[in-house]
Design a protein around this motif. Structure first.
Motif, PDB file in Angstrom:
ATOM      1  N   ALA A  89      41.663  31.644  68.269  1.00 45.42           N
ATOM      2  CA  ALA A  89      41.335  30.658  69.303  1.00 45.42           C
ATOM      3  C   ALA A  89      40.471  29.518  68.765  1.00 45.42           C
ATOM      4  O   ALA A  89      40.164  28.574  69.496  1.00 45.42           O
ATOM      5  N   GLY A  90      40.049  29.609  67.500  1.00 48.41           N
ATOM      6  CA  GLY A  90      39.250  28.552  66.896  1.00 48.41           C
ATOM      7  C   GLY A  90      37.777  28.602  67.240  1.00 48.41           C
ATOM      8  O   GLY A  90      37.049  27.634  67.001  1.00 48.41           O
ATOM      9  N   ARG A  91      37.305  29.747  67.766  1.00 46.29           N
ATOM     10  CA  ARG A  91      35.889  29.851  68.149  1.00 46.29           C
ATOM     11  C   ARG A  91      34.983  30.215  66.970  1.00 46.29           C
ATOM     12  O   ARG A  91      33.766  30.057  67.045  1.00 46.29           O
ATOM     13  N   ILE A  92      35.559  30.762  65.892  1.00 42.81           N
ATOM     14  CA  ILE A  92      34.855  30.958  64.627  1.00 42.81           C
ATOM     15  C   ILE A  92      35.718  30.352  63.534  1.00 42.81           C
ATOM     16  O   ILE A  92      36.889  30.032  63.763  1.00 42.81           O
ATOM     17  N   ASP A  93      35.157  30.205  62.341  1.00 38.87           N
ATOM     18  CA  ASP A  93      35.867  29.458  61.296  1.00 38.87           C
ATOM     19  C   ASP A  93      36.650  30.323  60.310  1.00 38.87           C
ATOM     20  O   ASP A  93      37.706  29.914  59.834  1.00 38.87           O
ATOM     21  N   PHE A  94      36.116  31.509  59.994  1.00 39.20           N
ATOM     22  CA  PHE A  94      36.847  32.331  59.027  1.00 39.20           C
ATOM     23  C   PHE A  94      36.429  33.790  59.096  1.00 39.20           C
ATOM     24  O   PHE A  94      35.403  34.145  59.678  1.00 39.20           O
TER      25      PHE A  94
ATOM     26  N   THR B 249      49.106  32.136  63.289  1.00 37.95           N
ATOM     27  CA  THR B 249      47.942  31.970  64.176  1.00 37.95           C
ATOM     28  C   THR B 249      46.649  31.750  63.405  1.00 37.95           C
ATOM     29  O   THR B 249      45.662  31.276  63.958  1.00 37.95           O
ATOM     30  N   VAL B 250      46.652  32.126  62.111  1.00 41.28           N
ATOM     31  CA  VAL B 250      45.523  31.858  61.221  1.00 41.28           C
ATOM     32  C   VAL B 250      46.079  31.380  59.881  1.00 41.28           C
ATOM     33  O   VAL B 250      47.277  31.475  59.620  1.00 41.28           O
ATOM     34  N   LYS B 251      45.186  30.919  59.024  1.00 38.19           N
ATOM     35  CA  LYS B 251      45.593  30.368  57.732  1.00 38.19           C
ATOM     36  C   LYS B 251      45.077  31.250  56.594  1.00 38.19           C
ATOM     37  O   LYS B 251      43.882  31.543  56.519  1.00 38.19           O
ATOM     38  N   GLY B 252      45.958  31.691  55.710  1.00 39.33           N
ATOM     39  CA  GLY B 252      45.563  32.461  54.539  1.00 39.33           C
ATOM     40  C   GLY B 252      45.022  31.539  53.457  1.00 39.33           C
ATOM     41  O   GLY B 252      45.685  30.566  53.086  1.00 39.33           O
ATOM     42  N   ILE B 253      43.820  31.852  52.943  1.00 41.19           N
ATOM     43  CA  ILE B 253      43.199  31.015  51.912  1.00 41.19           C
ATOM     44  C   ILE B 253      43.229  31.696  50.543  1.00 41.19           C
ATOM     45  O   ILE B 253      43.544  31.063  49.534  1.00 41.19           O
ATOM     46  N   ALA B 254      42.900  32.997  50.496  1.00 45.80           N
ATOM     47  CA  ALA B 254      42.853  33.690  49.204  1.00 45.80           C
ATOM     48  C   ALA B 254      42.878  35.199  49.406  1.00 45.80           C
ATOM     49  O   ALA B 254      42.312  35.721  50.375  1.00 45.80           O
TER      50      ALA B 254
ATOM     51  N   LYS C  41      43.476  28.096  62.028  1.00 40.07           N
ATOM     52  CA  LYS C  41      44.657  27.384  61.537  1.00 40.07           C
ATOM     53  C   LYS C  41      44.460  25.881  61.397  1.00 40.07           C
ATOM     54  O   LYS C  41      45.163  25.213  60.619  1.00 40.07           O
ATOM     55  N   ASP C  42      43.472  25.306  62.127  1.00 39.45           N
ATOM     56  CA  ASP C  42      43.258  23.864  62.032  1.00 39.45           C
ATOM     57  C   ASP C  42      42.107  23.490  61.104  1.00 39.45           C
ATOM     58  O   ASP C  42      41.703  22.323  61.046  1.00 39.45           O
ATOM     59  N   LEU C  43      41.576  24.464  60.367  1.00 34.85           N
ATOM     60  CA  LEU C  43      40.524  24.131  59.402  1.00 34.85           C
ATOM     61  C   LEU C  43      41.141  23.299  58.282  1.00 34.85           C
ATOM     62  O   LEU C  43      42.171  23.702  57.712  1.00 34.85           O
ATOM     63  N   PRO C  44      40.549  22.158  57.926  1.00 33.76           N
ATOM     64  CA  PRO C  44      41.178  21.243  56.965  1.00 33.76           C
ATOM     65  C   PRO C  44      41.026  21.671  55.507  1.00 33.76           C
ATOM     66  O   PRO C  44      40.427  20.962  54.683  1.00 33.76           O
ATOM     67  N   ALA C  45      41.562  22.854  55.182  1.00 36.69           N
ATOM     68  CA  ALA C  45      41.557  23.353  53.806  1.00 36.69           C
ATOM     69  C   ALA C  45      42.696  24.349  53.673  1.00 36.69           C
ATOM     70  O   ALA C  45      42.899  25.199  54.545  1.00 36.69           O
TER      71      ALA C  45
END
Length: 325
Positions: A195-200, A216-221, A131-135
């Protein structure tokens, strides 16, 4: 001559005994092997199907989770089981198509080691990030990945799983080389992403959906050609500039090779009844799975479909350069 007559009589007796057993099947609980950990997308779909299937067959369908080797451990168990109809496996594009090219020595032949029963559902994959990945969009994600690929990681339900191959193809399309972290199923991979231990992850929509909605996570596509009805606002990779990209999974039921035709037919008919059950359809659609259309539900269709999927995925897997022992 007496010996030949005795052998012939024994063969006839065994044939009749087998026919009677097939006619009476099932007389005890049946096991459905889910070749991934509990709580993952294949498990969720399998348990919905198993409950209704048991009601129709008149015997309990026991779900047994046997993960490992991208699903091959559980699938191999069924491939080597007695062909009496009491063990079946819920396969995926990963277990019955992609791993036939990915692995140098697959544990089974997906075409010849099984009696196909029915293709059940098509299920999209979606690209989700911590969720905190800057994209927030795919172009932003690709730019970030290219700049930070040396320190990024992606997870999967295991080497050779659909979630692994989806991200392998994404890596190839983006022109990046990001480290893969295989897990024994989607559940632990999702926990580490949250938990942010992996990126995607390139995750099956059924397990990604509640995490996206819960924040808790971010949807990209969305990674299929069209948007999913359960995530209508999540644009596809193709809409966001990744022309021709597609990653998905499917679920189908298989018995061991040599299972009597009468049992295959009986299970197939029961599966058709499961798929026609309104509550099953509603439940599967609620987490993004789409039941296949009637013309795609025959055992013969599934046999040809598996061959076609193996051929379809062989080229991109080879082009990616990835392989597993």
């Amino acid at each position: 001559m007496p010996g030949r007559l005795a052998a012939a009589a024994l063969a006839v007796l065994m044939t009749l005994t087998g026919a009677v057993a097939a006619e009476q099947w099932p007389t005890r609980p049946v096991t459905m092997v889910i070749p991934f950990a509990a709580g993952g997308p294949t498990d969720v779909l399998g348990r919905v199907v198993a409950q209704r299937l048991g009601e129709i067959l008149g015997q309990q369908v026991v779900v047994e989770n046997i993960g490992g080797a991208g699903g091959m451990t559980g699938v191999q168990r069924v491939a080597q089981a007695s062909p009496d109809g009491y063990q079946m496996v819920l396969g995926t594009v990963g277990t019955h198509a992609q791993n036939q090219s990915l692995y140098k020595r697959p544990l089974y032949n997906a075409v010849t080691d099984f009696a196909p029963v029915a293709l059940i559902a098509d299920v999209p994959l979606v690209l989700i990030a911590r969720k905190d990945l800057p994209a927030g969009t795919l172009p932003e994600f690709i730019a970030y990945a290219k700049a930070n690929q040396a320190k990024m990681t992606f997870g999967s339900a295991g080497s050779g799983s659909a979630t692994h191959l989806g991200c392998v193809l994404l890596n190839t399309s983006m022109g990046t080389d990001i480290t893969h972290v295989p897990y024994r199923g989607t559940g632990p991979a999702m926990q580490d992403l949250a938990a942010g231990r992996i990126d995607f992850l390139c995750e099956v929509i059924s397990t990604a959906l509640p995490q996206i909605k819960g924040g808790t996570v971010k949807g990209i596509a969305t990674l299929t050609k069209t948007r999913s009805p359960v995530l209508p606002d999540l644009a596809t990779a193709q809409e966001q500039g990744l022309a021709g990209f597609e990653a998905y999974t499917w679920n189908a039921l298989f018995l061991p090779r040599g299972t009597p035709d009468d049992i295959v037919k009986r299970l197939h008919e029961a599966m058709l009844a499961v798929m026609e059950t309104p509550t099953v359809k509603t439940r599967l659609e609620s987490f993004g799975a789409a039941l296949v259309t009637p013309e795609r539900r025959s055992s013969e269709y599934l046999a040809g479909f598996v061959k076609a999927e193996i051929e379809k995925w062989a080229a991109p897997i080879k082009a990616s350069g990835v392989s597993a022992d």
